[in-house]
Structures are given as structure tokens and as C-alpha cells.
Write an enzyme that holds these catalytic residues in place. Structure first.
Site, PDB file in Angstrom:
ATOM      1  N   GLY A  70      -6.179   0.789  -0.852  1.00  0.00           N
ATOM      2  CA  GLY A  70      -4.959   0.797  -1.651  1.00  0.00           C
ATOM      3  C   GLY A  70      -4.772   2.124  -2.370  1.00  0.00           C
ATOM      4  O   GLY A  70      -3.668   2.673  -2.424  1.00  0.00           O
ATOM      5  N   ASN A 150      -2.647  -6.994 -11.248  1.00  0.00           N
ATOM      6  CA  ASN A 150      -4.030  -7.359 -10.927  1.00  0.00           C
ATOM      7  C   ASN A 150      -4.814  -7.905 -12.104  1.00  0.00           C
ATOM      8  O   ASN A 150      -5.894  -8.447 -11.932  1.00  0.00           O
ATOM      9  CB  ASN A 150      -4.764  -6.134 -10.348  1.00  0.00           C
ATOM     10  CG  ASN A 150      -4.662  -4.930 -11.248  1.00  0.00           C
ATOM     11  OD1 ASN A 150      -3.567  -4.469 -11.567  1.00  0.00           O
ATOM     12  ND2 ASN A 150      -5.790  -4.406 -11.678  1.00  0.00           N
ATOM     13  N   GLN A 180      -2.063  -6.874  -4.538  1.00  0.00           N
ATOM     14  CA  GLN A 180      -2.427  -8.235  -4.976  1.00  0.00           C
ATOM     15  C   GLN A 180      -1.451  -9.287  -4.446  1.00  0.00           C
ATOM     16  O   GLN A 180      -1.572 -10.473  -4.785  1.00  0.00           O
ATOM     17  CB  GLN A 180      -2.496  -8.313  -6.507  1.00  0.00           C
ATOM     18  CG  GLN A 180      -3.626  -7.494  -7.125  1.00  0.00           C
ATOM     19  CD  GLN A 180      -5.023  -8.054  -6.848  1.00  0.00           C
ATOM     20  OE1 GLN A 180      -5.200  -9.168  -6.370  1.00  0.00           O
ATOM     21  NE2 GLN A 180      -6.045  -7.261  -7.166  1.00  0.00           N
ATOM     22  N   SER A 198      -4.371  -3.377   0.604  1.00  0.00           N
ATOM     23  CA  SER A 198      -5.813  -3.177   0.661  1.00  0.00           C
ATOM     24  C   SER A 198      -6.459  -4.371   1.363  1.00  0.00           C
ATOM     25  O   SER A 198      -6.035  -5.513   1.167  1.00  0.00           O
ATOM     26  CB  SER A 198      -6.335  -3.052  -0.775  1.00  0.00           C
ATOM     27  OG  SER A 198      -7.725  -2.933  -0.772  1.00  0.00           O
ATOM     28  N   HIS A 200      -9.750  -5.418   1.137  1.00  0.00           N
ATOM     29  CA  HIS A 200     -10.860  -6.162   0.526  1.00  0.00           C
ATOM     30  C   HIS A 200     -10.423  -7.186  -0.527  1.00  0.00           C
ATOM     31  O   HIS A 200     -11.247  -7.817  -1.170  1.00  0.00           O
ATOM     32  CB  HIS A 200     -11.919  -5.190  -0.033  1.00  0.00           C
ATOM     33  CG  HIS A 200     -11.516  -4.446  -1.274  1.00  0.00           C
ATOM     34  ND1 HIS A 200     -12.001  -4.754  -2.521  1.00  0.00           N
ATOM     35  CD2 HIS A 200     -10.692  -3.386  -1.453  1.00  0.00           C
ATOM     36  CE1 HIS A 200     -11.511  -3.918  -3.412  1.00  0.00           C
ATOM     37  NE2 HIS A 200     -10.701  -3.072  -2.796  1.00  0.00           N
ATOM     38  N   THR A 236     -10.715   9.991  12.301  1.00  0.00           N
ATOM     39  CA  THR A 236     -11.003   8.913  13.250  1.00  0.00           C
ATOM     40  C   THR A 236     -10.885   7.575  12.537  1.00  0.00           C
ATOM     41  O   THR A 236     -11.429   7.394  11.448  1.00  0.00           O
ATOM     42  CB  THR A 236     -12.425   9.093  13.831  1.00  0.00           C
ATOM     43  OG1 THR A 236     -12.498  10.392  14.401  1.00  0.00           O
ATOM     44  CG2 THR A 236     -12.727   8.035  14.880  1.00  0.00           C
ATOM     45  N   CYS A 321     -12.091  -1.450 -12.330  1.00  0.00           N
ATOM     46  CA  CYS A 321     -12.180   0.006 -12.523  1.00  0.00           C
ATOM     47  C   CYS A 321     -12.268   0.376 -14.004  1.00  0.00           C
ATOM     48  O   CYS A 321     -12.692   1.478 -14.346  1.00  0.00           O
ATOM     49  CB  CYS A 321     -10.955   0.718 -11.942  1.00  0.00           C
ATOM     50  SG  CYS A 321     -10.335   0.018 -10.442  1.00  0.00           S
TER      51      CYS A 321
HETATM   52  N1  PLP Z   1      -3.460  -1.704  -6.708  1.00  0.00           N
HETATM   53  C1  PLP Z   1      -3.861  -2.875  -7.212  1.00  0.00           C
HETATM   54  C2  PLP Z   1      -2.825  -3.772  -7.830  1.00  0.00           C
HETATM   55  C3  PLP Z   1      -5.199  -3.270  -7.160  1.00  0.00           C
HETATM   56  O1  PLP Z   1      -5.566  -4.447  -7.672  1.00  0.00           O
HETATM   57  C4  PLP Z   1      -6.134  -2.389  -6.567  1.00  0.00           C
HETATM   58  C5  PLP Z   1      -7.574  -2.717  -6.542  1.00  0.00           C
HETATM   59  O2  PLP Z   1      -8.128  -3.190  -7.500  1.00  0.00           O
HETATM   60  C6  PLP Z   1      -5.683  -1.173  -6.038  1.00  0.00           C
HETATM   61  C7  PLP Z   1      -4.346  -0.868  -6.126  1.00  0.00           C
HETATM   62  C8  PLP Z   1      -6.622  -0.205  -5.374  1.00  0.00           C
HETATM   63  O3  PLP Z   1      -7.036  -0.673  -4.106  1.00  0.00           O
HETATM   64  P1  PLP Z   1      -8.379  -0.157  -3.427  1.00  0.00           P
HETATM   65  O4  PLP Z   1      -9.527  -0.778  -4.155  1.00  0.00           O
HETATM   66  O5  PLP Z   1      -8.308  -0.645  -1.997  1.00  0.00           O
HETATM   67  O6  PLP Z   1      -8.377   1.323  -3.499  1.00  0.00           O
END
Ligand code: PLP
Length: 371
Positions: A70, A150, A180, A198, A200, A236, A321
Site C-alpha cells: 500500500g 485503519n 482497508q 495491500s 497483507h 522483477t 506504524c
Molecule cells: N493505508 C492504510 C489505510 C493502511 O491501513 C495501511 C497499512 O497499515 C497502509 C496504507 C500501508 O500499507 P502497506 O503496509 O501495504 O504498506
């Protein structure tokens, strides 16, 4: 672990996704750009995965490129949009509850001379379409709004604001952070030029994402190299992650409606139970079903997280984060300091159960007695 309830931070990899990744590593391990049979096989897998993710996003496969996540998708989209439109104006609109990937990219654009307006949420965490539209100006060249927050699960009025911007300034660009929302909410792309996703957060692997780019929109890449992914993302392709992303999207889309109903019921159980313990709910009423933010109004998030962890329950204090910093989302909501300091984010996935919710509530009740 008795209750993993931190699915907005990351999810377990779905078995279908793990199988797809294993196959990409052990059978289809060719480079998709190679001309020999193994390369061709990998290229087919790449296109199949692109189709699977595109169906979940609701776009044509050719409009989707794979990235490292993301964060990379967001950086690519925002920097490209600012660069493309800087001859039209310098004003960018977003919200103060965006993920750091958006906020910090905008901050860097601010240092390059762009003017950033961040629209604040109300006290309940929701952002009104009126407030977003009121921030638009004739020199607004870019709007970036997240689909689902998030930290609180708030659903933002991205579609309404995008339509308003396009009505006034058709050349202005719209980016939606759909990380999200993927496989959870509808994401209308009508007035959207770019959208970030994203893997994961939906049962795929970490280090993989996708960027939707509207047909016909040419953008400057962040990375230059061999010209993979339509020249927008050289390097790649990370095939194990990409194959897993495709498989996860396909699996999640098959059961999306039932999964949403299941998580909604769990959310109600969680909110009722937490309120009975005296918790304040920091998420809006009509939030997405998989994220609930709450506070007991006393104590500190880290102490709750540790106490809950000792009882086999994993939740977070907000965005993973932030690593313990006060949440910029809850600060923007104007919540009392005691609520912000003690905030907990509980986030669900379709595999979450009533037992996990009850386990969390029991552990929360015990942890609250520490204060
Ligand atoms: N945007 C939102 C709303 C997210 O919750 C996150 C991840 O926590 C991201 C962006 C970033 O994604 P990534 O962890 O794949 O870099």
C-alpha cells in the site's frame, strides 16, 4: 494465541494464498519476462493473479499494476498526480485521519511547494462529505481520501467528494486509499483516477500491493528500470506474493457478504460487551464491521496491550506504524486525553469468533482493574 484481534495491522496468510505462493516458488518459478516455457508459465500466473485482484477491486485487469504494498502504491499515485497537474495549480485536499503513507507523502509535497488542506473528522470519527467539498478550490489539483480508516473503521465519503471535484475541475486527479476496504466494502471507481491496495490485510503476504490506474492516465513511475508493469513499476515481479494476493482475493470475494454479516455480528457483541465494562467507543456508529476503537478512559494503551497479551489476546493501540505515539486520528477527533492515552483498536477477520471476542472482553475487564 487465544485471540488474534489485530487484523487491521496484518492478517494470517490464507491457506489458498500460501499454496499459491508455494507453487510460484517451486513450480512456476520462472521470470515472467523470460521467453522460455517457465517464463511463459510465470507470465500466465501473473496475468491470472492480476485478473483475480482486478475482480476484487472492480476494474479491468489492464488497469492494475502490482507494487511492494500500500505504501508504495500511495507514494507512486500522489507523487505522480502532483507532478502531472502542477501546471494547473498547487492545492491538494486530503483528511487528517489518513494513514502515514499518505500524510508523510503529502508532507514531502508540501516541502516542494504544494499547499495541503487536511479536513478534520467530527468527534465521532466520521468525515462529512460537506466538509470535504468545502475544502475544494478552483486550484485544487488532487484529492486523496481513504475509503475506510485503519484506526476507527470510519467509512469516508470518497465517492461524493470525488464527484464534486470532477464536476468543478475535470482535470484534477482523485486518489483513494482502498487498503482497508478491499474485499470488505464496495469501492465505486467512477470518478477515481488511482486507488491503492495491500495484500497483507486480506490474507495475502506482506510486501505486496496493487495500484489501480484509470485507463488512459499516463503517470510517471517512482522506480525506473526494466519497464515491468506497463512501465509504471520496474523490477522483477514478486511472483509468490502476487500469486498469493490473487488467491486471497478470489477466496475472500466468494464469501464477502457472509463474512461481512459475521463480522458485523461480532462487532455488535464486542461493542455491547465493552460498553457494559464502561468503555467509550471511539469509532463512528456506521463504521466498517472489522475495526472497533475503544477506550476505558483510564490507564495507558501499552499497559493494556501487555496485560491482554499475557492472556493470549493481541490487539493494538492504533496504527501499528505509530508504535506507541498518540494517535493522530483520535487527536483529530478531539477526544479527551484520557481516551486517547488508553485507546485500543480491535480488528476482526472472517475467521474471528465469538469466543475470541469474549476472551478479549474478559481480559479487558481484568486489565482495567490495574488502574
Ligand atoms: N493505508 C492504510 C489505510 C493502511 O491501513 C495501511 C497499512 O497499515 C497502509 C496504507 C500501508 O500499507 P502497506 O503496509 O501495504 O504498506
Amino acid at each position: 494465541m487465544r485471540a488474534y484481534l489485530d487484523n487491521a495491522a496484518t492478517t494470517a496468510v490464507l491457506p489458498q494464498a500460501a499454496e499459491a505462493a508455494l507453487r510460484a516458488m517451486t513450480e512456476c518459478y520462472g521470470n515472467p519476462s523470460s521467453l522460455h516455457p517457465l517464463g511463459r508459465q510465470a507470465r500466465e500466473l501473473l496475468q491470472q493473479s492480476r485478473g483475480q485482484v482486478a475482480r476484487a477491486v472492480g476494474c479491468a485487469a489492464e488497469c492494475l499494476i502490482f507494487t511492494s504494498g500500500g505504501t508504495e502504491s500511495i507514494n507512486t499515485a500522489l507523487r505522480a498526480a502532483a507532478r502531472k497537474n502542477r501546471h494547473l495549480g498547487r492545492h491538494i485536499v486530503s483528511t487528517s485521519v489518513e494513514h502515514d503513507a499518505v500524510l508523510n507523502t503529502l508532507k514531502s509535497l508540501g516541502q516542494e511547494g504544494f499547499e495541503i488542506t487536511l479536513v478534520a473528522p467530527g468527534r465521532d470519527g466520521s468525515v462529512s462529505a460537506e466538509a470535504l467539498c468545502a475544502a475544494l478550490r478552483p486550484d485544487t489539483i488532487l484529492l486523496s481520501v481513504m475509503a475506510v480508516n485503519n484506526e476507527t473503521g470510519a467509512v469516508l465519503p470518497a465517492a461524493q467528494a470525488a464527484a464534486a471535484l470532477k464536476r468543478r475541475s475535470p482535470a484534477a486527479l482523485v486518489h483513494v486509499d482502498g487498503v482497508q476496504a478491499l474485499c470488505k466494502q464496495d469501492l465505486p471507481l467512477d470518478n477515481v483516477d488511482m486507488a491503492s491496495f495491500s495484500a497483507h490485510k486480506i490474507g495475502g503476504m506482506k510486501g505486496c500491493g496493487a495500484l489501480y490506474i484509470r485507463r488512459g492516465l499516463a503517470i510517471t513511475p517512482l522506480l525506473f528500470g526494466g519497464g515491468q508493469e506497463n512501465g509504471v513499476r520496474s523490477g522483477t515481479e514478486g511472483m509468490p506474493q502476487i500469486a498469493a494476493f490473487g488467491a486471497a482475493c478470489e477466496a475472500r470475494m466468494k464469501t464477502r457478504a457472509a463474512d461481512a454479516a459475521h463480522m458485523r455480528a461480532l462487532r455488535e457483541r464486542l461493542i455491547a460487551g465493552a460498553r457494559a465494562l464502561g468503555a467509550h467507543i471511539n469509532s463512528p456508529e456506521n463504521a466498517a464491521p472489522h475495526i472497533v476503537n475503544l477506550s476505558m478512559g483510564r490507564g495507558r494503551s501499552e499497559v493494556y496491550i501487555r496485560a491482554l497479551g499475557e492472556r493470549g489476546v493481541c490487539v493494538s493501540g492504533g496504527s501499528a506504524c505509530a508504535r506507541g505515539r498518540a494517535s493522530h486520528v483520535l487527536l483529530a477527533q478531539g477526544l479527551p486525553k484520557s481516551n486517547i492515552d488508553a485507546a485500543l483498536r480491535v480488528s476482526l477477520c472472517p475467521e474471528s469468533t465469538e469466543e475470541m471476542i469474549d476472551c478479549f472482553l474478559e481480559a479487558l475487564g481484568q486489565a482495567a482493574r490495574l488502574f
